[in-house]
Design a protein around this motif. Structure first.
Motif, PDB file in Angstrom:
ATOM      1  N   ARG A  36       0.853  -1.185   0.000  1.00 42.31           N
ATOM      2  CA  ARG A  36       0.000   0.000   0.000  1.00 42.31           C
ATOM      3  C   ARG A  36       0.891   1.237   0.000  1.00 42.31           C
ATOM      4  O   ARG A  36       1.998   1.224   0.555  1.00 42.31           O
ATOM      5  N   PRO A  37       0.444   2.322  -0.640  1.00 43.34           N
ATOM      6  CA  PRO A  37       1.259   3.541  -0.648  1.00 43.34           C
ATOM      7  C   PRO A  37       1.424   4.101   0.759  1.00 43.34           C
ATOM      8  O   PRO A  37       0.505   4.046   1.583  1.00 43.34           O
ATOM      9  N   ASP A  57      -3.912  11.727  -7.192  1.00 38.39           N
ATOM     10  CA  ASP A  57      -5.356  11.610  -7.336  1.00 38.39           C
ATOM     11  C   ASP A  57      -5.763  10.367  -8.109  1.00 38.39           C
ATOM     12  O   ASP A  57      -6.942  10.020  -8.154  1.00 38.39           O
ATOM     13  N   GLU A  59      -6.389   6.742  -8.338  1.00 38.98           N
ATOM     14  CA  GLU A  59      -6.563   5.622  -7.433  1.00 38.98           C
ATOM     15  C   GLU A  59      -6.282   4.321  -8.161  1.00 38.98           C
ATOM     16  O   GLU A  59      -6.535   4.204  -9.353  1.00 38.98           O
ATOM     17  N   PRO A  60      -5.767   3.300  -7.486  1.00 42.72           N
ATOM     18  CA  PRO A  60      -5.612   2.001  -8.108  1.00 42.72           C
ATOM     19  C   PRO A  60      -6.950   1.480  -8.594  1.00 42.72           C
ATOM     20  O   PRO A  60      -8.019   1.865  -8.106  1.00 42.72           O
ATOM     21  N   PRO A  64      -8.492  -1.445  -1.504  1.00 38.51           N
ATOM     22  CA  PRO A  64      -8.384  -0.250  -0.648  1.00 38.51           C
ATOM     23  C   PRO A  64      -7.022   0.398  -0.774  1.00 38.51           C
ATOM     24  O   PRO A  64      -6.220   0.397   0.156  1.00 38.51           O
ATOM     25  N   GLY A  65      -6.739   1.002  -1.934  1.00 28.74           N
ATOM     26  CA  GLY A  65      -5.455   1.649  -2.140  1.00 28.74           C
ATOM     27  C   GLY A  65      -4.301   0.677  -2.209  1.00 28.74           C
ATOM     28  O   GLY A  65      -3.195   1.009  -1.779  1.00 28.74           O
ATOM     29  N   ASP A 125      -1.172  -1.750 -10.456  1.00 28.88           N
ATOM     30  CA  ASP A 125      -2.464  -1.943  -9.811  1.00 28.88           C
ATOM     31  C   ASP A 125      -2.589  -3.362  -9.256  1.00 28.88           C
ATOM     32  O   ASP A 125      -2.127  -4.332  -9.873  1.00 28.88           O
TER      33      ASP A 125
END
Length: 494
Positions: A36-37, A57, A59-60, A64-65, A125
């Motif tokens: 996750r980032p 901005d 999103e994958p 959840p991210g 992703d």
């Protein structure tokens, strides 16, 4: 797709700007991690450029991210001559840019990459769903409608990959994930990198890359000479598997038709055109798409209705891998984030957990001579090794109860004691130096006690075995280790 495995002590906790959460799998190209980032502040523009990070901005595509970070095996970049590594890494960066040019909902988007990393990595992703082989083995073959929807999605993915000037060359059920928004094709980028690894060998031999049961005959003979027709063959072989639960040929491709037992009658004419030994005889992607749409029309289905059927089939199977608890948490591990932020505040990369300076901490180390070592060994049982000396802290040289440990990795402390000329770490011939003994005297008039420091010392503990994570080793530690080996090799105390 392999089931997710918990991280062990050999796995990195930070790769670039991402916190790793679980091991997704290990293969010929390297290791893949669920990650996750990290929400880092003050990330320098040069690091954003180096990582080729996506816009914050963006999103994958799913989850959840969450992202997948692939650590590339070093041998994919290194030529036989180590001096060519810089050129190889530049080539890797070029390939990363090519992968980023592939824009399609049927292909994971590139989130970031670091060609200069050790090891190099790229992030894409994360698609939460079962691989095609997992689905077929778990619930059985697909019917004509869902299989046609799968074929249309594969056509869309290959069209985007070919449009960017790339070929997949390893399309197979294990590289097709059935996500919440339909099928997605994985690992086309790593197939390109693998081709670069084997390019020289392929010109010298008949070696090949790919997966034998799903590759065409020309790829078995020479990967260097394949083109888009090889991917069309792999598409047909994957549809054959989706309909029957097995590849057209169990071991290697043959110059003869496969057994059509179990193939849906609506599909057999199309697959008979695709699974042929001559590349020129295979249809184009446009022709495959037209044939699939005609097949659906014969079934009274639209492409949209068939895609819904496929999605319902996947959801009912319940074979998507279970996410670890850390992936479902609203926030990541605060300690991991703190380590990365500390590196960023130091002006380093987020995953560079050691300072990078030109000082030599070994200059602060000296050794006791043999007689002092023997003297220290008597009495309290402690050996006469190095002991830290006091350093001025925020509360004065003696520290005190309110002394605070400095942030970041602890510095190597000074080592007091006498140095014999023949054991001098500063070089042969240097006169012996008398260093003051700064250890605190025992109030009862006995031998000196433990040193006073400007920060609290942790209790002694056995150091764990170093983890071989493949990460960069702090160069100061390497210098210290080399000097220690040299000094102890000439010491009479061992």
């Amino acid at each position: 797709m392999q089931s997710m495995q918990p991280l062990n002590r050999h796995d990195p906790r930070i790769l670039g700007t991402f916190e790793t959460l679980a091991l997704l799998g290990t293969g010929g190209m390297g290791r893949a991690y669920l990650a996750r980032p990290l929400p880092l502040e003050n990330l320098a523009p040069e690091w954003e450029a180096a990582y080729r990070l996506a816009d914050p901005d963006d999103e994958p595509a799913d989850g959840p991210g969450l992202v997948v970070v692939k650590v590339i095996r070093p041998e994919l970049l290194q030529d036989r001559d180590p001096a060519d590594e810089a050129e190889a890494r530049a080539r890797f960066a070029t390939e990363v840019d090519a992968i980023r040019a592939v824009l399609s909902p049927r292909v994971p988007s590139l989130i970031g990459a670091d060609p200069d990393g050790d090891p190099p990595w790229l992030a894409m992703d994360f698609i939460h769903g079962p691989a095609l082989d997992t689905l077929i083995h778990g619930r059985g073959p697909l019917t004509a409608g869902p299989c046609a929807a799968l074929g249309l999605a594969l056509v869309e993915a290959l069209r985007a990959i070919h449009g960017a000037g790339l070929y997949h060359r390893d399309l197979k059920p294990g590289n097709i994930v059935l996500g919440p928004y339909g099928p997605v094709v994985l690992d086309f980028g790593l197939a390109v990198l693998a081709e670069r690894r084997y390019s020289q060998a392929l010109t010298e031999s008949n070696a090949s890359m790919g997966t034998y049961p799903f590759m065409p005959l020309e790829q078995l003979r020479s990967t260097k000479r394949v083109d888009h027709a090889a991917d069309v063959y792999a598409l047909g072989a994957s549809l054959f598997f989706a309909l029957t639960g097995k590849p057209p040929f169990p071991i290697i491709p043959l110059a003869e038709p496969p057994l059509w037992t179990g193939v849906d009658a609506w599909f057999q004419p199309l697959l008979e055109e695709i699974i042929v030994p001559e590349p020129a005889d295979r249809p184009s992607l446009d022709e495959v798409e037209d044939a699939l749409l005609d097949l659906l029309a014969g079934q009274g289905l639209t492409a949209e209705a068939a895609a819904v059927e496929l999605g319902d089939t996947v959801a009912a199977a319940g074979l998507a891998p279970q996410l670890p608890a850390a992936a479902l948490a609203e926030h990541g591990d605060p300690e991991v984030r703190e380590l990365a932020q500390r590196a960023v505040d130091r002006g380093a990369a987020p995953d560079d957990l050691w300072p990078d300076d030109d000082s030599d901490p070994f200059d602060d180390l000296v050794f006791a001579d043999d007689s002092e070592a023997e003297g220290e060994a008597s009495g309290d049982g402690r050996s006469g090794g190095a002991v830290p000396s006091p350093r001025p802290g925020p509360h004065g040289p003696d520290g005190g109860a309110d002394a605070v440990a400095p942030e970041g990795p602890a510095e190597v402390a000074d080592v007091p004691g006498r140095i014999a000329a023949d054991h001098d770490v500063h070089g042969p011939g240097t006169p012996a130096v008398e260093e003051p003994d700064v250890r605190q005297a025992d109030p009862g008039g006995g031998r000196p006690t433990d040193p006073v420091t400007s920060y609290p010392l942790p209790p002694p503990a056995k150091a764990p075995a170093p983890a071989r994570t493949g990460r960069r080793v702090h160069r100061d530690a390497l210098r210290i280790a080399a000097r220690l080996r040299e000094e102890y090799a000439h010491s009479g105390s061992l």
